[in-house]
Design a protein around this motif. Structure first.
Motif, short mmCIF file in Angstrom:
data_model
loop_
_atom_site.label_atom_id
_atom_site.label_comp_id
_atom_site.label_asym_id
_atom_site.label_seq_id
_atom_site.Cartn_x
_atom_site.Cartn_y
_atom_site.Cartn_z
N ASP A 7 43.43 34.02 44.10
CA ASP A 7 44.58 34.64 44.73
C ASP A 7 44.07 35.75 45.64
O ASP A 7 43.50 36.73 45.16
CB ASP A 7 45.51 35.19 43.64
N ARG A 8 44.25 35.59 46.97
CA ARG A 8 43.82 36.62 47.91
C ARG A 8 44.91 37.67 48.01
O ARG A 8 46.07 37.34 48.22
CB ARG A 8 43.54 36.02 49.28
N ARG A 9 44.52 38.96 47.82
CA ARG A 9 45.50 40.04 47.89
C ARG A 9 44.81 41.36 48.21
O ARG A 9 43.58 41.45 48.17
CB ARG A 9 46.27 40.14 46.58
N GLU A 10 45.62 42.36 48.49
CA GLU A 10 45.12 43.71 48.74
C GLU A 10 44.96 44.41 47.39
O GLU A 10 45.85 44.35 46.54
CB GLU A 10 46.10 44.50 49.62
N VAL A 11 43.82 45.09 47.20
CA VAL A 11 43.57 45.82 45.96
C VAL A 11 43.11 47.23 46.29
O VAL A 11 42.59 47.49 47.38
CB VAL A 11 42.51 45.11 45.09
N ALA A 12 43.31 48.15 45.36
CA ALA A 12 42.81 49.51 45.50
C ALA A 12 41.46 49.57 44.80
O ALA A 12 41.36 49.35 43.59
CB ALA A 12 43.77 50.51 44.89
N PHE A 13 40.41 49.84 45.58
CA PHE A 13 39.05 49.88 45.02
C PHE A 13 38.32 51.04 45.67
O PHE A 13 38.31 51.17 46.90
CB PHE A 13 38.33 48.56 45.30
N ALA A 14 37.71 51.90 44.89
CA ALA A 14 36.95 53.07 45.36
C ALA A 14 37.84 53.97 46.23
O ALA A 14 37.40 54.47 47.26
CB ALA A 14 35.70 52.64 46.11
N GLY A 15 39.10 54.12 45.84
CA GLY A 15 40.00 55.03 46.53
C GLY A 15 40.58 54.51 47.83
O GLY A 15 41.23 55.25 48.56
N GLU A 16 40.36 53.25 48.17
CA GLU A 16 40.87 52.68 49.42
C GLU A 16 41.51 51.33 49.16
O GLU A 16 41.18 50.65 48.19
CB GLU A 16 39.72 52.50 50.43
N ARG A 17 42.43 50.93 50.06
CA ARG A 17 43.02 49.59 50.01
C ARG A 17 42.05 48.63 50.68
O ARG A 17 41.61 48.85 51.79
CB ARG A 17 44.36 49.55 50.75
N ARG A 18 41.72 47.55 49.98
CA ARG A 18 40.76 46.58 50.51
C ARG A 18 41.25 45.17 50.21
O ARG A 18 42.05 44.94 49.32
CB ARG A 18 39.39 46.78 49.88
N SER A 19 40.70 44.23 50.95
CA SER A 19 41.00 42.82 50.72
C SER A 19 40.17 42.32 49.55
O SER A 19 38.99 42.67 49.43
CB SER A 19 40.66 42.02 51.98
N GLY A 20 40.78 41.51 48.69
CA GLY A 20 40.06 40.99 47.54
C GLY A 20 40.57 39.63 47.13
O GLY A 20 41.67 39.21 47.51
N ILE A 21 39.75 38.93 46.36
CA ILE A 21 40.11 37.62 45.84
C ILE A 21 40.07 37.72 44.32
O ILE A 21 39.02 37.96 43.74
CB ILE A 21 39.15 36.52 46.33
N ALA A 22 41.23 37.54 43.69
CA ALA A 22 41.33 37.64 42.23
C ALA A 22 41.32 36.25 41.63
O ALA A 22 41.98 35.33 42.11
CB ALA A 22 42.61 38.36 41.85
N ARG A 23 40.56 36.10 40.55
CA ARG A 23 40.49 34.85 39.80
C ARG A 23 40.48 35.23 38.33
O ARG A 23 39.45 35.60 37.78
CB ARG A 23 39.22 34.10 40.20
N GLY A 24 41.66 35.15 37.72
CA GLY A 24 41.78 35.60 36.33
C GLY A 24 41.60 37.11 36.26
O GLY A 24 42.26 37.86 36.99
N ASP A 25 40.68 37.60 35.43
CA ASP A 25 40.44 39.04 35.33
C ASP A 25 39.25 39.47 36.20
O ASP A 25 38.84 40.61 36.14
CB ASP A 25 40.21 39.45 33.88
N ARG A 26 38.73 38.59 37.04
CA ARG A 26 37.61 38.90 37.93
C ARG A 26 38.13 39.05 39.36
O ARG A 26 38.98 38.28 39.80
CB ARG A 26 36.57 37.79 37.89
N VAL A 27 37.59 40.03 40.09
CA VAL A 27 38.02 40.28 41.46
C VAL A 27 36.79 40.43 42.34
O VAL A 27 35.86 41.17 42.01
CB VAL A 27 38.87 41.57 41.55
N ALA A 28 36.77 39.71 43.47
CA ALA A 28 35.74 39.85 44.49
C ALA A 28 36.35 40.68 45.60
O ALA A 28 37.31 40.28 46.24
CB ALA A 28 35.31 38.49 45.00
N VAL A 29 35.81 41.90 45.84
CA VAL A 29 36.37 42.85 46.80
C VAL A 29 35.47 42.91 48.02
O VAL A 29 34.25 43.04 47.89
CB VAL A 29 36.49 44.26 46.16
N ASP A 30 36.07 42.84 49.22
CA ASP A 30 35.33 42.96 50.47
C ASP A 30 35.14 44.44 50.78
O ASP A 30 36.10 45.16 51.01
CB ASP A 30 36.09 42.27 51.61
#
Length: 159
Positions: A122-145
């Motif tokens: 599931d491609r979505r926007e996530v908050a990572f390291a204090g910023e909004r970034r694009s990410g791909i979530a698969r279950g409880d794992r997230v790949a963040v750009d």
């Protein structure tokens, strides 16, 4: 040609393998088989790799997630496990290889250790390291750009 008697036939064990890579990456059964055979030959040599076998008998891979069943001669399961640990990339895609279990038949191996379906990314926007970034979530794992690279996290690391 007559079949060999049962007591002379080779005895096999089947290793269930979990495969994971970037959700954008893809590779075939043949590519995984080639990398496994190279790893087996480099680790065990020609005679050792022939004894261990290492044939991929079942393979499924989709959306960066998949599984395989690898055949090993009885008594050579540890050698195949070691060779699988040496596989780090397939078709220039970095891959994580995990051993799920070992069984005496393909059917039992699939029923016990291989999930029925892989999780849909599931491609979505996530908050990572204090910023909004694009990410791909698969279950409880997230790949963040992050700055052109991909960073991996769990769902607890992102918001």
């Amino acid at each position: 040609m007559k079949h060999l008697p049962k007591h002379l036939r080779p005895k096999w064990r089947y290793v269930a393998v979990a495969l994971e890579t970037d959700p954008d990456e893809s590779f075939s059964r043949g590519a995984f088989q080639r990398e496994l055979w190279y790893a087996t030959q480099n680790l065990l040599g020609d005679a050792g790799s022939a004894d261990a076998d290492g044939t991929v008998v079942r393979f499924q891979f989709r959306n960066g997630d998949g599984s395989a069943v690898v055949r090993a001669r009885r008594g050579e399961v540890e050698a195949i496990r070691a060779a699988l640990a040496c596989v780090e990339s397939v078709d220039d895609a970095t891959v994580a290889v995990g051993i799920e279990g070992v069984s005496g038949t393909i059917r039992a191996c699939e029923e016990k250790f291989i999930p029925a379906a892989t999780e849909r990314p599931d491609r979505r926007e996530v908050a990572f390291a204090g910023e909004r970034r694009s990410g791909i979530a698969r279950g409880d794992r997230v790949a963040v750009d992050v700055d052109g690279d991909r960073t991996y996290a769990t769902s607890e690391d992102v918001e």
